[in-house]
Design an enzyme around this catalytic site. Structure first.
Site, PDB file in Angstrom:
ATOM      1  N   ASP A   3       0.785  -1.239   0.000  1.00 46.62           N
ATOM      2  CA  ASP A   3       0.000   0.000   0.000  1.00 46.62           C
ATOM      3  C   ASP A   3       0.818   1.292   0.000  1.00 46.62           C
ATOM      4  O   ASP A   3       0.301   2.344   0.375  1.00 46.62           O
ATOM      5  CB  ASP A   3      -0.930   0.039   1.222  1.00 46.62           C
ATOM      6  CG  ASP A   3      -1.902  -1.111   1.304  1.00 46.62           C
ATOM      7  OD1 ASP A   3      -1.976  -1.887   0.343  1.00 46.62           O
ATOM      8  OD2 ASP A   3      -2.589  -1.234   2.324  1.00 46.62           O
TER       9      ASP A   3
ATOM     10  N   HIS B 233      -0.484   5.100   1.092  1.00 48.26           N
ATOM     11  CA  HIS B 233       0.031   5.807   2.263  1.00 48.26           C
ATOM     12  C   HIS B 233       0.716   7.116   1.869  1.00 48.26           C
ATOM     13  O   HIS B 233       0.387   8.186   2.384  1.00 48.26           O
ATOM     14  CB  HIS B 233       1.034   4.924   2.998  1.00 48.26           C
ATOM     15  CG  HIS B 233       0.452   3.663   3.538  1.00 48.26           C
ATOM     16  ND1 HIS B 233       1.116   2.870   4.446  1.00 48.26           N
ATOM     17  CD2 HIS B 233      -0.718   3.024   3.302  1.00 48.26           C
ATOM     18  CE1 HIS B 233       0.384   1.822   4.756  1.00 48.26           C
ATOM     19  NE2 HIS B 233      -0.734   1.882   4.053  1.00 48.26           N
TER      20      HIS B 233
ATOM     21  N   ASP C  88      -2.871  -7.912  -5.772  1.00 48.84           N
ATOM     22  CA  ASP C  88      -4.247  -7.441  -5.671  1.00 48.84           C
ATOM     23  C   ASP C  88      -4.278  -5.960  -5.350  1.00 48.84           C
ATOM     24  O   ASP C  88      -3.271  -5.365  -4.962  1.00 48.84           O
ATOM     25  CB  ASP C  88      -5.019  -8.224  -4.598  1.00 48.84           C
ATOM     26  CG  ASP C  88      -4.570  -7.891  -3.181  1.00 48.84           C
ATOM     27  OD1 ASP C  88      -4.990  -6.858  -2.638  1.00 48.84           O
ATOM     28  OD2 ASP C  88      -3.785  -8.670  -2.609  1.00 48.84           O
TER      29      ASP C  88
ATOM     30  N   GLU D 119      -7.340  -3.206  -3.561  1.00 52.27           N
ATOM     31  CA  GLU D 119      -8.662  -3.077  -2.971  1.00 52.27           C
ATOM     32  C   GLU D 119      -9.279  -1.713  -3.243  1.00 52.27           C
ATOM     33  O   GLU D 119     -10.479  -1.600  -3.450  1.00 52.27           O
ATOM     34  CB  GLU D 119      -8.532  -3.305  -1.465  1.00 52.27           C
ATOM     35  CG  GLU D 119      -9.805  -3.164  -0.663  1.00 52.27           C
ATOM     36  CD  GLU D 119      -9.545  -3.464   0.804  1.00 52.27           C
ATOM     37  OE1 GLU D 119     -10.044  -4.487   1.295  1.00 52.27           O
ATOM     38  OE2 GLU D 119      -8.840  -2.676   1.451  1.00 52.27           O
TER      39      GLU D 119
ATOM     40  N   GLU E 291      -7.935   5.233  -4.102  1.00 51.26           N
ATOM     41  CA  GLU E 291      -6.687   5.680  -3.486  1.00 51.26           C
ATOM     42  C   GLU E 291      -5.515   5.502  -4.448  1.00 51.26           C
ATOM     43  O   GLU E 291      -4.510   6.218  -4.342  1.00 51.26           O
ATOM     44  CB  GLU E 291      -6.461   4.946  -2.166  1.00 51.26           C
ATOM     45  CG  GLU E 291      -7.415   5.441  -1.080  1.00 51.26           C
ATOM     46  CD  GLU E 291      -7.332   4.657   0.212  1.00 51.26           C
ATOM     47  OE1 GLU E 291      -7.233   5.293   1.279  1.00 51.26           O
ATOM     48  OE2 GLU E 291      -7.386   3.405   0.160  1.00 51.26           O
TER      49      GLU E 291
ATOM     50  N   TYR F 256     -18.562  -0.463   3.113  1.00 52.81           N
ATOM     51  CA  TYR F 256     -17.107  -0.592   3.020  1.00 52.81           C
ATOM     52  C   TYR F 256     -16.700  -0.980   1.602  1.00 52.81           C
ATOM     53  O   TYR F 256     -15.780  -0.400   1.014  1.00 52.81           O
ATOM     54  CB  TYR F 256     -16.578  -1.683   3.958  1.00 52.81           C
ATOM     55  CG  TYR F 256     -16.899  -1.588   5.413  1.00 52.81           C
ATOM     56  CD1 TYR F 256     -17.479  -0.449   5.994  1.00 52.81           C
ATOM     57  CD2 TYR F 256     -16.627  -2.661   6.253  1.00 52.81           C
ATOM     58  CE1 TYR F 256     -17.767  -0.400   7.339  1.00 52.81           C
ATOM     59  CE2 TYR F 256     -16.901  -2.625   7.613  1.00 52.81           C
ATOM     60  CZ  TYR F 256     -17.481  -1.493   8.148  1.00 52.81           C
ATOM     61  OH  TYR F 256     -17.759  -1.463   9.482  1.00 52.81           O
TER      62      TYR F 256
END
Length: 774
Positions: free
Chosen positions: A525, A529, A602, A604, A608, A686
């Site tokens: 990520d 971040h 992957d 999600e 972002e 979510y």
């Protein structure tokens, strides 16, 4: 990363079956040699490059090692936006140097460069190295049971496994179904094999199944490669099929030196096999049993190529394979162009190789690509049907959002420019009076770069509104000073989990454990971040400069260390891999770092990912780095197509299986699975809204008004009244992308509660964005 894949009800393999459909004149003995191949007079060959790999003139095993960096140069136009690194300086000394707990595998050649962590071949570098790497339309993995070698699998659309229910929660490609295994007689025990790696870049990997440095099978991995290719060096080939051979027939070859076979497996999938034997050598193949074809002697540089199609047009590419990819691109106005040029090894009658393009490629191909298309389509697992091309490059053109800056933007017809009424300005001002004096210093003092980044960005967007919308200098001065102080904790590396520079893989990582901060220390990520930090820094730098400050010059290097970590554009920067996160073939980023996964990489949160590219674009804008701004623009232009193909499902989406379109979003998209869930819970808000946050000025460019309205009507309108936490605010700000009035009325209404705000969302910005278009 505790997510578990659903159980796979299919057997690993079909049981071994008897060979059937023997060619006329052949006995039933499985040791019979395969039918002699025939070749037609080939067309004139194109000019040959100097001594391509696979056409050696001697048995020097190191011939490959000398030539494996041969690349076809991409168009290197003067305005190639990838031609320069952000910096070549060492990372800041405040980041203590550490060795990562997970080492780069032995037999890996890095040439002093940082090693990619989030790429399609990453599974092969970690764990027991047996999880697959997806090149699309194939996957490859190291096979270590009774079939020793490199396995290749092709999963057709009919083999996909869907969950029960309507719509199904997930589908996936069954694992362990090995179509073939590239093996060798020389491997008699698993401990005789090891993996080696060379040419690891963001677009390719060369994998060697080694017996020793002189004897190995080379498997070049390039996304979209049309042939599953293996090159044998000083080994006796053995081609397994755990599924079993139903028939193997020699057919007319493209030219002398290439053997061609039509293979039907016991699952009735028909493959073409091309075997290119180097000049001066010979090779005969025989069926030794129902599951293996064996060569009669050791060969050096012999190329085996498999494709599950019998279209004769493919013959023109036989003997040639991609060994590398080189990226180039440019942006002019609102048009972006990019090319992936493939370096080629071997030779073919057409001077090209076979590549398969994903739907988002085909939709953006330039006119030059149309003559290279052939009538061949193969299935990927999660990116739809792929189309065959005889080519040495993919050349694409997309519209890019050059005109979108920090100002709110809407894709709703007639509402592209923000307009504020006095009542809206009053509402924004009232919210800002409270939020601009909030405690950003304490709020961002957390043990997570992700959470802290969201908080900093929240206050930065509030600062934007104070400076450019309500123009309240007092609030600007207060918030700007507090935001600088909050940033100072991070730019001095004094946060709860300081960052460190990992000399093993090459990256700036958290000092937390692998389970802290969403796996940041294992490279999960990073674009999520650090993208929040970069966009917050861009806004602060812009506002500070407008007020005569020099925050940018004081903090530019720190911000660009984070940018280099997730979006270094050039290999001249040896401290960070090139484009750790963004995958220029897939058209979006991968979030998974150094964690093995049976379903591959992957992602999600598509939104972002967008935020990370937008941060790159706007940092380039604020710092005057046109290349960075254009790279961000180009990534966003590509994602508009890729995300709306694979992540966001408008009702008319024909890329993904029709059964899952009513889910409206992918949830987690893997290379081998789409699962309508999240890593942190299964509540519908979510799953849907992780693809919406953060909602900023770029959101409407990606999330079209049509899609947002469909998602609202089909998924969100029925649950929003039951949501009482920060997800409610996200749902209602997302509503502004299709119905700004409803959104604004929610945030300005008497029933609004701050409990409805996510920790990365302010009421000030929510009113600023929604109120711009009513």
């Amino acid at each position: 990363m505790s997510y578990q894949r659903p159980p796979m009800p299919l057997p690993e393999e079909l049981s071994m079956l008897e060979i059937g459909d023997k060619p006329p004149g052949h006995s039933q003995s499985l040791s019979t040699f395969l039918p002699a191949f025939r070749f037609a007079r080939p067309p004139a060959l194109p000019p040959r490059p100097p001594k391509p790999v696979g056409e050696t003139t001697n048995n020097n095993a190191f011939y490959y090692d000398r030539l494996n960096t041969n690349e076809m140069s991409a168009s290197t136009q003067a305005d190639n936006i990838f031609q320069s690194p952000i910096s070549t300086d060492a990372p800041l000394s405040m980041f203590s140097r550490i060795s990562h707990p997970l080492s780069v595998p032995s037999n890996t050649t890095t040439n002093g460069k940082a090693t990619e962590t989030n790429k399609f071949y990453g599974n092969m570098l970690i764990g027991d190295q047996t999880n697959p790497a997806w090149t699309h339309p194939y996957s490859f993995y190291w096979s270590k049971d009774s079939y020793l070698g490199m396995a290749v699998s092709y999963i057709s659309a009919s083999q996909k496994v869907f969950a029960s229910g309507s719509p199904p929660e997930y589908f996936f490609g069954p694992g362990g179904l090995r179509s073939f295994v590239f093996g060798a007689v020389d491997f008699s025990a698993v401990d005789q094999m090891s993996l080696g790696f060379t040419n690891l870049t963001h677009l390719q990997a060369h994998v060697k199944v080694l017996k020793n440095q002189n004897q190995f099978i080379l498997v070049p991995l390039v996304q979209g490669m049309g042939f599953a290719t293996a090159v044998y060096y000083n080994m006796i080939p053995k081609l397994f099929s755990p599924i079993g051979y139903k028939s193997v027939v020699g057919v007319t070859s493209p030219r002398s030196g290439i053997q061609k076979y039509k293979i039907v497996l016991q699952n009735n999938v028909t493959w073409s096999l091309y075997v290119t034997v180097p000049s001066g050598q010979s090779l005969a193949l025989a069926l030794s049993n129902a599951n293996q074809i064996v060569g009669n002697k050791s060969v050096n540089g012999c190329i085996f190529q498999l494709v599950p199609d019998t279209n004769s047009a493919i013959d023109a590419a036989a003997g040639c394979y991609p060994n590398s990819g080189t990226l180039s691109g440019s942006v002019s106005g609102t048009t972006g162009q990019y090319t992936i040029a493939y370096g080629l090894s071997g030779s073919s009658n057409g001077g090209k190789t076979l590549m398969y393009a994903c739907p988002h490629h085909v939709a953006s191909f330039t006119s030059a690509m149309s003559s290279r298309r052939i009538n061949s389509n193969l299935d990927s697992v999660t990116m739809g049907s792929m189309t065959g091309y005889l080519t040495q490059s993919f050349e694409m053109q997309v519209n890019v959002p050059s005109q979108i800056s920090f100002d709110p933007y809407s894709a709703i017809s007639g509402k592209s420019s923000p307009q504020y009424s006095s009542s809206v300005l009053n509402a924004i001002s009232a919210a800002a009076q409270s939020e601009a004096t909030g405690d950003v210093i304490s709020d961002s003092n957390v043990d997570s770069m992700y959470t802290a980044g969201k908080v900093l960005a929240k206050y930065a967007w509030t600062l934007y509104a104070c400076q450019y919308v309500i123009k309240n200098q007092s609030l600007v001065n207060t918030l700007k000073a507090n935001l600088k102080s909050a940033f100072a904790r991070f730019t001095a590396n004094n946060q709860q989990l300081p960052l460190r520079y990992d000399t093993t893989w090459g990256g700036v990582i958290s000092s937390g454990s692998s389970s802290q901060d969403y796996g940041n220390s294992y490279y999960n990520d990073h674009h999520f971040h650090y993208g929040y930090h970069v966009i917050a820094a861009a806004i602060l730098a812009k506002v500070d400069a407008a007020n005569g400050g020099n925050w940018l010059s004081q903090n530019k290097t720190w911000v660009e260390n984070l940018l280099r970590d997730y979006s270094n554009p050039n290999s001249g920067d040896q401290y960070f891999p090139v484009f750790r996160s963004f995958d220029w073939f897939a058209g979006h980023s991968w979030a998974k770092g150094l964690f093995p996964s049976g379903d591959g990489k992957d992602e999600e949160s598509s939104s972002e990912d967008v935020n990370a590219a937008y941060a790159l674009k706007m940092w380039g804008n604020v710092t005057g780095n046109q290349n960075l701004e254009n790279i961000g623009n180009l990534e966003l232009g590509i994602m508009k197509g890729s995300l709306n193909s694979y992540f966001l499902y408008q009702d008319n989406n024909t890329v993904e299986p029709s059964q899952i379109i009513p889910n409206k979003v992918s949830g987690i998209l893997f290379e081998n699975k789409i699962d309508h869930t999240t890593y942190f819970g299964t509540e519908l808000q979510y799953i849907q809204m992780i693809h919406a946050i953060p909602i900023t000025s770029i959101s409407s460019y990606i999330r079209s008004p049509t899609f947002v309205e469909e998602e609202w009507n089909q998924k969100l309108a029925g649950i929003v009244n039951n949501v009482q936490d920060g997800w409610k605010g996200i749902i209602m700000l997302n509503r502004a992308l299709s119905n700004p009035s409803d959104s604004y009325n929610f945030f300005s209404g008497s029933g609004f509660s701050n409990n409805y705000l996510d920790n990365g969302q302010s009421k000030t910005w929510s009113l600023t964005y929604s109120g711009a278009f009513i």
